[in-house]
Design an enzyme around this catalytic site. Sequence first.
Site, PDB file in Angstrom:
ATOM      1  N   MET A  58       0.805  -1.222   0.000  1.00 36.83           N
ATOM      2  CA  MET A  58       0.000   0.000   0.000  1.00 36.83           C
ATOM      3  C   MET A  58       0.838   1.273   0.000  1.00 36.83           C
ATOM      4  O   MET A  58       0.329   2.351  -0.303  1.00 36.83           O
ATOM      5  CB  MET A  58      -0.936   0.018   1.205  1.00 36.83           C
ATOM      6  CG  MET A  58      -0.229   0.187   2.536  1.00 36.83           C
ATOM      7  SD  MET A  58      -1.340   0.697   3.889  1.00 36.83           S
ATOM      8  CE  MET A  58      -1.661   2.398   3.446  1.00 36.83           C
ATOM      9  N   TYR A  59       2.135   1.199   0.357  1.00 37.31           N
ATOM     10  CA  TYR A  59       2.945   2.411   0.418  1.00 37.31           C
ATOM     11  C   TYR A  59       3.086   3.001  -0.981  1.00 37.31           C
ATOM     12  O   TYR A  59       3.655   2.373  -1.879  1.00 37.31           O
ATOM     13  CB  TYR A  59       4.323   2.132   1.001  1.00 37.31           C
ATOM     14  CG  TYR A  59       4.330   1.684   2.447  1.00 37.31           C
ATOM     15  CD1 TYR A  59       3.203   1.791   3.255  1.00 37.31           C
ATOM     16  CD2 TYR A  59       5.478   1.149   3.013  1.00 37.31           C
ATOM     17  CE1 TYR A  59       3.223   1.381   4.571  1.00 37.31           C
ATOM     18  CE2 TYR A  59       5.505   0.734   4.335  1.00 37.31           C
ATOM     19  CZ  TYR A  59       4.378   0.844   5.106  1.00 37.31           C
ATOM     20  OH  TYR A  59       4.392   0.430   6.416  1.00 37.31           O
ATOM     21  N   ALA A  60       2.589   4.203  -1.153  1.00 39.11           N
ATOM     22  CA  ALA A  60       2.573   4.867  -2.463  1.00 39.11           C
ATOM     23  C   ALA A  60       1.918   3.969  -3.506  1.00 39.11           C
ATOM     24  O   ALA A  60       2.264   4.010  -4.676  1.00 39.11           O
ATOM     25  CB  ALA A  60       3.979   5.257  -2.906  1.00 39.11           C
TER      26      ALA A  60
END
Length: 328
Positions: A58-60
Amino acid sequence: MEYTTLGETGLEVSRIGLGCMSFSTGGWREWVLDEPESREIIERAIDLGVTFFDTANMYAAGDSERVLGRALEGYDRDSMVVATKVHPSMSPEPYPHGDEGGLSRKAVEQSLGNSLERLGVDTVDLYQIHRWDYRTPIDETLRALDDAVRRGQARYLGASSMWAHQFASALHASDRLGLERFVSMQNHYNLAYREEEREMLPLCSNAGIGVIPWSPIARGYLARPHGAYGTTTRGETDSYAESLDYTRGGGRVINERVQKLADEKGVTMAQIALAWVLHQDAVDAPIVGTTSVEHLEEAVEAVALDLTTSEQAYLEEPYEPIEVVGHE
């Protein structure tokens, strides 16, 4: 840099892990870095002896994995430990929608395949569930994760913040079913939030689980005097940090004591806060996120910073219990 093994495994990791939430190609959140800036920090971390890198699908919206994968291409990947996570759905804007979210077999298998592609590897060293999935039976999730290990797509399995009773249930289920067991817990733990000392940390110690806390500097709150935190880009835009409200439970006084001790020792507040976490017996390798090379270098220096028993007690004394947070 110092090194340790993760829990009761033979997996060696650096005493701090580099958190990759702030790495992207730009545009995800106000405080994230673009790819050249991200690569500079990753490469400096390697120079300093960091071998443990933690990211998530989900990071970036997947960009963090891409940036990390490309940055590690020129290095000996076998000497690195790369961890990523699965569960939250990935925002469709402004990036292509990659994963559906959750911990069903379909979600786990598709997300893992996508993460491996973005990282540019066939196997991820530590694959973690990012939270508890209330919709999917834990047995289904564990079987899907066990299959991933047997296929050679993941070497070890980990978990991140949840209720201690949920983690205990998952460990019991894996033993009951004869499946691969979680070997690590990435939980919310720092001087301003110590509720994990109630149940989660004793559980991990008793079960031989490695502890790799997130937010060891309280999302930056313990890196600068209380009044200055709100003036930073992170302080002004991080709604999650605002919801955690580290001023509760004696947080303001703890912040002041961190500042006082830092001044006495001639180090930064962040180094004091991180050193305290590193001194906790249950902790293997806190996950440190940074947006500057200078702060990364300070974090590495904190590994060698000694705090006496009385100094630790001085920092801990103002803490007051609050409700458990950081598990959803």
